[in-house]
Design a protein around this motif. Structure first.
Motif, PDB file in Angstrom:
ATOM      1  N   VAL A  79       0.886  -1.165   0.000  1.00 47.03           N
ATOM      2  CA  VAL A  79       0.000   0.000   0.000  1.00 47.03           C
ATOM      3  C   VAL A  79       0.924   1.215   0.000  1.00 47.03           C
ATOM      4  N   VAL A  80       0.925   1.964  -1.086  1.00 46.62           N
ATOM      5  CA  VAL A  80       1.861   3.080  -1.243  1.00 46.62           C
ATOM      6  C   VAL A  80       1.111   4.387  -1.005  1.00 46.62           C
ATOM      7  N   LEU A  81       1.618   5.195  -0.077  1.00 44.69           N
ATOM      8  CA  LEU A  81       0.955   6.430   0.344  1.00 44.69           C
ATOM      9  C   LEU A  81       1.770   7.650  -0.053  1.00 44.69           C
ATOM     10  N   ALA A 102      19.276  29.196   0.276  1.00 47.47           N
ATOM     11  CA  ALA A 102      18.251  28.387  -0.386  1.00 47.47           C
ATOM     12  C   ALA A 102      18.283  26.994   0.236  1.00 47.47           C
ATOM     13  N   ILE A 103      17.197  26.634   0.889  1.00 47.18           N
ATOM     14  CA  ILE A 103      17.060  25.325   1.524  1.00 47.18           C
ATOM     15  C   ILE A 103      15.979  24.557   0.785  1.00 47.18           C
ATOM     16  N   SER A 104      16.243  23.304   0.474  1.00 50.76           N
ATOM     17  CA  SER A 104      15.293  22.488  -0.276  1.00 50.76           C
ATOM     18  C   SER A 104      13.910  22.507   0.371  1.00 50.76           C
ATOM     19  N   VAL A 105      12.890  22.533  -0.457  1.00 51.95           N
ATOM     20  CA  VAL A 105      11.511  22.639   0.020  1.00 51.95           C
ATOM     21  C   VAL A 105      11.195  21.575   1.065  1.00 51.95           C
ATOM     22  N   TYR A 106      11.661  20.351   0.833  1.00 49.34           N
ATOM     23  CA  TYR A 106      11.276  19.267   1.740  1.00 49.34           C
ATOM     24  C   TYR A 106      11.809  19.469   3.155  1.00 49.34           C
ATOM     25  N   ALA A 107      12.843  20.304   3.305  1.00 48.60           N
ATOM     26  CA  ALA A 107      13.481  20.484   4.608  1.00 48.60           C
ATOM     27  C   ALA A 107      13.111  21.798   5.264  1.00 48.60           C
ATOM     28  N   GLN A 108      12.142  22.528   4.716  1.00 52.04           N
ATOM     29  CA  GLN A 108      11.797  23.833   5.279  1.00 52.04           C
ATOM     30  C   GLN A 108      10.808  23.743   6.427  1.00 52.04           C
ATOM     31  N   GLY A 109      10.215  22.596   6.616  1.00 50.21           N
ATOM     32  CA  GLY A 109       9.279  22.411   7.719  1.00 50.21           C
ATOM     33  C   GLY A 109       9.743  21.295   8.625  1.00 50.21           C
ATOM     34  N   ASP A 110       8.797  20.665   9.305  1.00 50.64           N
ATOM     35  CA  ASP A 110       9.118  19.562  10.206  1.00 50.64           C
ATOM     36  C   ASP A 110       9.590  18.349   9.406  1.00 50.64           C
ATOM     37  N   ASP A 111      10.345  17.496  10.061  1.00 50.50           N
ATOM     38  CA  ASP A 111      10.879  16.295   9.428  1.00 50.50           C
ATOM     39  C   ASP A 111       9.734  15.409   8.945  1.00 50.50           C
ATOM     40  N   TYR A 112       9.668  15.228   7.628  1.00 49.62           N
ATOM     41  CA  TYR A 112       8.546  14.489   7.062  1.00 49.62           C
ATOM     42  C   TYR A 112       8.546  13.022   7.493  1.00 49.62           C
ATOM     43  N   HIS A 113       9.712  12.474   7.832  1.00 48.34           N
ATOM     44  CA  HIS A 113       9.747  11.092   8.294  1.00 48.34           C
ATOM     45  C   HIS A 113       8.846  10.914   9.515  1.00 48.34           C
ATOM     46  N   GLU A 114       8.930  11.860  10.446  1.00 51.45           N
ATOM     47  CA  GLU A 114       8.143  11.757  11.670  1.00 51.45           C
ATOM     48  C   GLU A 114       6.665  11.984  11.399  1.00 51.45           C
ATOM     49  N   VAL A 115       6.354  12.954  10.525  1.00 51.17           N
ATOM     50  CA  VAL A 115       4.958  13.244  10.215  1.00 51.17           C
ATOM     51  C   VAL A 115       4.301  12.053   9.539  1.00 51.17           C
ATOM     52  N   LYS A 117       5.437   8.838   9.348  1.00 54.84           N
ATOM     53  CA  LYS A 117       5.516   7.575  10.069  1.00 54.84           C
ATOM     54  C   LYS A 117       4.344   7.396  11.029  1.00 54.84           C
ATOM     55  N   LYS A 118       3.934   8.467  11.681  1.00 56.77           N
ATOM     56  CA  LYS A 118       2.800   8.363  12.601  1.00 56.77           C
ATOM     57  C   LYS A 118       1.539   7.943  11.863  1.00 56.77           C
ATOM     58  N   ARG A 119       1.333   8.507  10.675  1.00 58.91           N
ATOM     59  CA  ARG A 119       0.141   8.159   9.896  1.00 58.91           C
ATOM     60  C   ARG A 119       0.231   6.741   9.351  1.00 58.91           C
ATOM     61  N   LEU A 120       1.427   6.342   8.924  1.00 57.94           N
ATOM     62  CA  LEU A 120       1.608   4.979   8.427  1.00 57.94           C
ATOM     63  C   LEU A 120       1.291   3.967   9.521  1.00 57.94           C
ATOM     64  N   LYS A 121       1.786   4.231  10.718  1.00 54.88           N
ATOM     65  CA  LYS A 121       1.530   3.307  11.820  1.00 54.88           C
ATOM     66  C   LYS A 121       0.044   3.267  12.172  1.00 54.88           C
ATOM     67  N   VAL A 135       1.400  -6.645   9.024  1.00 56.90           N
ATOM     68  CA  VAL A 135       1.734  -5.384   8.360  1.00 56.90           C
ATOM     69  C   VAL A 135       3.095  -4.881   8.836  1.00 56.90           C
ATOM     70  N   LYS A 136       3.791  -4.186   7.939  1.00 55.05           N
ATOM     71  CA  LYS A 136       5.034  -3.497   8.285  1.00 55.05           C
ATOM     72  C   LYS A 136       5.055  -2.171   7.545  1.00 55.05           C
ATOM     73  N   VAL A 137       5.532  -1.126   8.229  1.00 56.85           N
ATOM     74  CA  VAL A 137       5.536   0.209   7.620  1.00 56.85           C
ATOM     75  C   VAL A 137       6.957   0.611   7.234  1.00 56.85           C
ATOM     76  N   PHE A 138       7.042   1.396   6.162  1.00 55.63           N
ATOM     77  CA  PHE A 138       8.326   1.845   5.639  1.00 55.63           C
ATOM     78  C   PHE A 138       8.232   3.293   5.190  1.00 55.63           C
ATOM     79  N   VAL A 139       9.209   4.097   5.627  1.00 57.27           N
ATOM     80  CA  VAL A 139       9.420   5.405   5.040  1.00 57.27           C
ATOM     81  C   VAL A 139      10.836   5.348   4.496  1.00 57.27           C
ATOM     82  N   ASP A 140      11.356   6.366   3.831  1.00 55.39           N
ATOM     83  CA  ASP A 140      12.540   6.155   2.990  1.00 55.39           C
ATOM     84  C   ASP A 140      13.848   5.917   3.741  1.00 55.39           C
ATOM     85  N   THR A 141      13.808   5.776   5.058  1.00 54.62           N
ATOM     86  CA  THR A 141      15.010   5.378   5.785  1.00 54.62           C
ATOM     87  C   THR A 141      15.224   3.869   5.697  1.00 54.62           C
ATOM     88  N   ALA A 142      14.240   3.116   5.219  1.00 51.61           N
ATOM     89  CA  ALA A 142      14.351   1.667   5.073  1.00 51.61           C
ATOM     90  C   ALA A 142      14.731   1.324   3.633  1.00 51.61           C
TER      91      ALA A 142
END
Length: 377
Positions: A79-81, A102-115, A117-121, A135-142
């Motif tokens: 299941v890809v989210l 200039a900071i990349s858009v993905y890093a201008q807010g809170d760490d998306y891994h944490e945001v 991961k909570k929803r995936l779990k 079930v097992k959850v994965f974000v891009d650190t895996a």
């Protein structure tokens, strides 16, 4: 593979998709986790050519990345989210003021891994409680190749820059996955819609794409500013411009962004502004101040020394001699990496005579910094 209307678990798939959207995901697709997987071979070629640079973990986890079931043999469905992080402003506008970062858009807010991961779990717990199965959850650190998996699940396609492109969200989707033992029908895979366009390839400041769909990470500004420790190779420093963490050029220029939407997730806009932070201010950060400023940001993972190194290269590219006031204290910084970047910045900002006087006063012991003084002079 196209969805089978006679599949006995079609209703389960629809319920899971509805729950994912309720939890705040913007896209949800389904793909087989056990089908043939040519992407593992592509990754082996990438590593064999040395394109992964100093990212040794990619070589170490090749076998685990070879197939989605390499990490979990019982997985049947992925299941890809996706979560939209579309920016309010064109990221390329941040390059217009060389005295600001200039900071990349993905890093201008809170760490998306944490945001994410909570929803995936939360989704995984709901799936297990509602339908059973493991079930097992994965974000891009895996070690799961999520971009090709997302294409198989219909969320988008990998553009010529190797990033995911969506017809709904342009270049701005964070990805996460839930692998499950449930046998669920797959969604139609997305096909490539890039056509003859090569805007993402042509805009790359460092020529990191030897060919469409091939990335040499060793030349990529995101790799250089985030993954690489020590000095950045001299040949790439000027091309950094004021990019101090990542690079959005190939993403931002994609024509499909005309369909992108502003992210509704406020955590991803917490620090976004049209003009980035002052380079002079960032150059003065010590470790406690760095940690405090980026406590919730992905930027924190590179550490203060690597970050200030990037800032000093950007200052050297600014052409603003007034910023020498921010550079000079860093010539005595405890970190040799920072000192070396400060030497390079000083040479760029000062006239030859002024730099020669500064070099004559230097009492540098670290060989790598001595090399910067020698090279610069």
């Amino acid at each position: 593979m196209f969805p089978d209307p006679l599949h006995p678990n079609e209703a389960l798939r629809d319920e899971i998709r509805a729950e994912a959207l309720r939890l705040g995901f913007d896209a949800c697709g389904f793909a087989s986790a056990s089908d043939a997987w040519p992407n593992g071979g592509w990754l082996r070629d990438f590593v064999a050519e040395g394109f992964h640079g100093a990212m040794g973990w990619m070589e170490e986890t090749l076998d685990r990345r070879a197939h989605p079931t390499a990490m979990w043999t019982d997985a049947k469905t992925a299941v890809v989210l996706g979560v939209n992080y579309g920016p309010e402003h064109d990221p390329l506008l941040a390059l217009e003021d060389p005295t600001r970062a200039a900071i990349s858009v993905y890093a201008q807010g809170d760490d998306y891994h944490e945001v994410i991961k909570k929803r995936l779990k939360a989704l995984a717990r709901w799936m297990h409680g509602r339908f059973g199965g493991e079930v097992k959850v994965f974000v891009d650190t895996a070690p799961l190749m999520e971009k090709p998996l997302a294409q198989r699940a219909g969320l988008g396609w990998q553009g010529k820059h190797t990033n995911l492109v969506s017809r709904q969200f342009g270049s701005w989707l964070f990805l996460g996955s839930v692998l499950t033992t449930l046998d669920l029908p797959a969604d139609p895979p997305e096909r490539d819609h890039c056509g003859s366009c090569r805007a993402c390839l042509d805009i790359c400041p460092t020529g990191a794409f030897p060919a469409p769909n091939r990335l040499d990470a060793r030349r990529c500004i995101s790799y250089l500013t985030i993954e690489l420790s020590g000095p950045i190779p001299v040949e790439f420093r000027e091309a950094l411009g004021n990019r101090i963490y990542g690079c959005d050029d190939c993403l931002a220029v994609c024509p499909w962004n005309k369909f992108a939407r502003l992210s509704g997730e406020m955590a991803f806009h917490a620090r976004e502004t049209l003009k980035g932070p002052s380079l002079a201010d960032l150059a003065g950060l010590d470790d406690p101040l760095f940690r405090a400023l980026f406590s919730k940001s992905p930027v924190k993972r590179i550490g203060r020394d690597r970050f200030v190194r990037n800032v000093l290269y950007a200052i050297g590219n600014s052409g603003d001699a007034a910023l020498m006031a921010a550079v000079e204290p860093r010539l005595a910084d405890p970190s040799p990496t920072v000192r070396g970047a400060a030497v390079w910045a000083a040479r760029r900002l000062l006239d030859p005579a002024a730099f020669a006087r500064l070099a004559a006063e230097a009492a540098e012991q670290a060989p790598e910094v001595q090399a910067e003084w020698t090279r610069a002079s």
